[in-house]
Motif scaffolding. Structure first.
Motif, PDB file in Angstrom:
ATOM      1  N   ILE A 170      54.595  48.928  43.804  1.00 37.42           N
ATOM      2  CA  ILE A 170      54.852  47.665  44.501  1.00 37.42           C
ATOM      3  C   ILE A 170      56.325  47.545  44.878  1.00 37.42           C
ATOM      4  O   ILE A 170      56.671  47.121  45.987  1.00 37.42           O
ATOM      5  CB  ILE A 170      54.413  46.472  43.629  1.00 37.42           C
ATOM      6  N   MET A 171      57.203  47.924  43.961  1.00 35.04           N
ATOM      7  CA  MET A 171      58.637  47.873  44.254  1.00 35.04           C
ATOM      8  C   MET A 171      58.979  48.759  45.447  1.00 35.04           C
ATOM      9  O   MET A 171      59.804  48.403  46.288  1.00 35.04           O
ATOM     10  CB  MET A 171      59.435  48.320  43.028  1.00 35.04           C
ATOM     11  N   HIS A 172      58.295  49.908  45.547  1.00 29.51           N
ATOM     12  CA  HIS A 172      58.563  50.828  46.654  1.00 29.51           C
ATOM     13  C   HIS A 172      58.113  50.253  47.986  1.00 29.51           C
ATOM     14  O   HIS A 172      58.688  50.563  49.042  1.00 29.51           O
ATOM     15  CB  HIS A 172      57.869  52.168  46.384  1.00 29.51           C
TER      16      HIS A 172
ATOM     17  N   ALA B   2      58.556  47.416  49.206  1.00 29.41           N
ATOM     18  CA  ALA B   2      59.610  46.617  49.846  1.00 29.41           C
ATOM     19  C   ALA B   2      60.433  47.454  50.814  1.00 29.41           C
ATOM     20  O   ALA B   2      60.860  46.962  51.866  1.00 29.41           O
ATOM     21  CB  ALA B   2      60.517  45.997  48.780  1.00 29.41           C
ATOM     22  N   SER B   3      60.612  48.728  50.491  1.00 26.80           N
ATOM     23  CA  SER B   3      61.407  49.601  51.362  1.00 26.80           C
ATOM     24  C   SER B   3      60.623  50.032  52.602  1.00 26.80           C
ATOM     25  O   SER B   3      61.208  50.577  53.547  1.00 26.80           O
ATOM     26  CB  SER B   3      61.871  50.842  50.588  1.00 26.80           C
ATOM     27  N   LEU B   4      59.304  49.778  52.612  1.00 26.87           N
ATOM     28  CA  LEU B   4      58.465  50.202  53.734  1.00 26.87           C
ATOM     29  C   LEU B   4      58.264  49.088  54.767  1.00 26.87           C
ATOM     30  O   LEU B   4      57.710  49.336  55.838  1.00 26.87           O
ATOM     31  CB  LEU B   4      57.097  50.664  53.219  1.00 26.87           C
ATOM     32  N   VAL B   5      58.689  47.879  54.428  1.00 23.62           N
ATOM     33  CA  VAL B   5      58.564  46.761  55.374  1.00 23.62           C
ATOM     34  C   VAL B   5      59.582  46.959  56.492  1.00 23.62           C
ATOM     35  O   VAL B   5      60.782  47.068  56.250  1.00 23.62           O
ATOM     36  CB  VAL B   5      58.799  45.416  54.669  1.00 23.62           C
ATOM     37  N   ASP B   6      59.090  47.008  57.740  1.00 22.54           N
ATOM     38  CA  ASP B   6      59.971  47.349  58.858  1.00 22.54           C
ATOM     39  C   ASP B   6      59.705  46.461  60.076  1.00 22.54           C
ATOM     40  O   ASP B   6      59.012  45.450  59.986  1.00 22.54           O
ATOM     41  CB  ASP B   6      59.793  48.831  59.232  1.00 22.54           C
TER      42      ASP B   6
ATOM     43  N   ALA C 233      51.218  50.843  53.476  1.00 21.42           N
ATOM     44  CA  ALA C 233      50.879  50.541  52.081  1.00 21.42           C
ATOM     45  C   ALA C 233      50.839  51.838  51.266  1.00 21.42           C
ATOM     46  O   ALA C 233      49.983  52.024  50.395  1.00 21.42           O
ATOM     47  CB  ALA C 233      49.535  49.825  52.005  1.00 21.42           C
ATOM     48  N   TYR C 234      51.789  52.732  51.540  1.00 14.62           N
ATOM     49  CA  TYR C 234      51.805  54.045  50.901  1.00 14.62           C
ATOM     50  C   TYR C 234      52.002  53.936  49.389  1.00 14.62           C
ATOM     51  O   TYR C 234      52.847  53.185  48.900  1.00 14.62           O
ATOM     52  CB  TYR C 234      52.922  54.910  51.476  1.00 14.62           C
ATOM     53  N   VAL C 235      51.201  54.694  48.650  1.00 15.31           N
ATOM     54  CA  VAL C 235      51.400  54.845  47.207  1.00 15.31           C
ATOM     55  C   VAL C 235      51.357  56.331  46.884  1.00 15.31           C
ATOM     56  O   VAL C 235      50.597  57.089  47.478  1.00 15.31           O
ATOM     57  CB  VAL C 235      50.315  54.088  46.394  1.00 15.31           C
ATOM     58  N   GLU C 236      52.171  56.711  45.944  1.00 13.09           N
ATOM     59  CA  GLU C 236      52.268  58.132  45.594  1.00 13.09           C
ATOM     60  C   GLU C 236      51.038  58.596  44.833  1.00 13.09           C
ATOM     61  O   GLU C 236      50.531  59.703  45.049  1.00 13.09           O
ATOM     62  CB  GLU C 236      53.523  58.372  44.752  1.00 13.09           C
TER      63      GLU C 236
ATOM     64  N   ILE D 213      50.604  43.702  50.304  1.00 12.81           N
ATOM     65  CA  ILE D 213      50.911  43.659  51.740  1.00 12.81           C
ATOM     66  C   ILE D 213      50.244  42.446  52.386  1.00 12.81           C
ATOM     67  O   ILE D 213      50.838  41.738  53.203  1.00 12.81           O
ATOM     68  CB  ILE D 213      50.453  44.957  52.435  1.00 12.81           C
ATOM     69  N   GLY D 214      48.991  42.187  52.001  1.00 14.76           N
ATOM     70  CA  GLY D 214      48.288  41.019  52.523  1.00 14.76           C
ATOM     71  C   GLY D 214      48.967  39.717  52.138  1.00 14.76           C
ATOM     72  O   GLY D 214      49.086  38.796  52.957  1.00 14.76           O
TER      73      GLY D 214
END
Length: 333
Positions: free
Chosen positions: A34-36, A38-42, A154-157, A177-178
């Motif tokens: 979830i913390m990651h 935040a860096s994907l919001v563009d 909504a990428y997750v490793e 994300i929703g």
């Protein structure tokens, strides 16, 4: 302690340690994902929100499997925060439910892989209708990701599942994300606490925002005595109105209050209450509240002063009693 008992105790401890370890690992894995996010919001996220905000249609949210379950929650959140939304199951859509989508509607399609068979069938049909398609996916390079007008990443490793199979982290990411999407739209719409109350009239949260003292006093009897009322008649009034209290009123103004507690204290001080009147045992300057005040304010006042009833007034005139039981019944407490 015999050997068998020792082994059982050791096994119980091993199970406890294992459960706690797995639980903590799951929470940490999902929280890191979830913390990651935040860096994907563009900019693309912003553009998608802006499009929905300016659209005259509804938001149709669709998905398959666990993503469909997440879609229903996102729909609920959007609806409750001012954005009209409808859930459409991806499998049902290609078997007749495609008619759910109207001309001005936006469609949000949720899929971790973006390559499931149902999604591959559904996406071209949505595109052919001319509706804007917004993807929530972990794979921007997928069929869904490349076909969508906007992609919310909504990428997750990895999943929290030790086999990296059961949708856990990925569905949590979709949900977040929703929520982010809904909160952005709420902010743009200036959706206020009053709006929230209109959308949640039956819930305890909504009631805290719209329920007034007048809504509660109107449900109760209106116990009232004059300062010169005989104590025997005061007892009758309190018993008859069943609120454990009566207001002492003169010229429509509250001058005091008498509670069950006041009566009990009186009985410990006198051998006979013959000749006593309301003004002799009342508490002067009682706690009062305006009849038009919010019910939640009555709750705060009761809590701050450790009391269970409040006298209500309208423009300085006595108009009734609000009891803590009213607040409990309405779910305010």
């Amino acid at each position: 302690m015999d050997t068998v008992t020792k082994i059982k105790k050791r096994n119980i401890l091993n199970i406890e340690e294992r459960v706690i370890s797995v639980a903590k690992k799951t929470i940490v894995t999902e929280s890191n994902a979830i913390m990651h996010l935040a860096s994907l919001v563009d900019r693309e996220f912003s553009d998608a929100v802006d499009y929905i905000f300016k659209s005259h249609g509804r938001v149709i949210v669709t998905g398959i499997g666990k993503s469909a379950n997440i879609a229903t929650k996102i729909v609920a959140t959007l609806n409750s925060t001012g954005t009209p939304a409808i859930f459409m199951h991806a499998a049902d859509a290609i078997h007749g439910d495609l008619g759910t989508i109207l001309e001005d509607d936006s469609v949000i399609c949720i899929s971790k892989s973006g390559n499931t068979p149902e999604i591959k069938v559904l996406v071209p049909l949505i595109k052919a209708r001319g509706n804007k398609l917004i993807a929530i996916t972990s794979n921007k390079a997928s069929f869904l990701g490349t076909q969508a007008d906007y992609v919310l990443n909504a990428y997750v490793e990895k999943e929290a599942c030790p086999n990296n199979l059961a949708p856990t982290t990925s569905t949590t990411a979709q949900l977040v994300i929703g929520d982010a999407l809904a909160m952005c739209l709420l902010d743009l719409r200036g959706f206020s606490s009053k709006d929230f109350a209109r959308f949640h009239p039956g819930g305890s949260l909504g009631k805290k925002l719209y329920l007034r003292v007048s809504n509660l006093t109107s449900l109760n009897e209106k116990p009232e005595v004059h300062p010169d009322t005989d104590v025997k008649d005061v007892i009758v009034e309190i018993s008859k109105k069943m609120l454990g209290v009566t207001a002492v009123v003169k010229d429509s103004k509250i001058i005091g209050i008498i509670t069950d507690g006041d009566l009990r204290r009186m009985l410990t001080k006198v051998d006979s209450f013959k000749g006593l009147t309301a003004k002799d045992i009342m508490t002067k300057n009682p706690k009062k509240i305006d009849n038009d005040a919010m019910a939640v304010e009555a709750m705060k006042l009761m809590d701050n002063h450790g009391i269970t009833q409040l006298l209500a007034e309208d423009k300085g005139n006595y108009c009734g009693v609000v009891h803590i039981h009213n607040l409990t019944k309405e779910g305010i407490i």
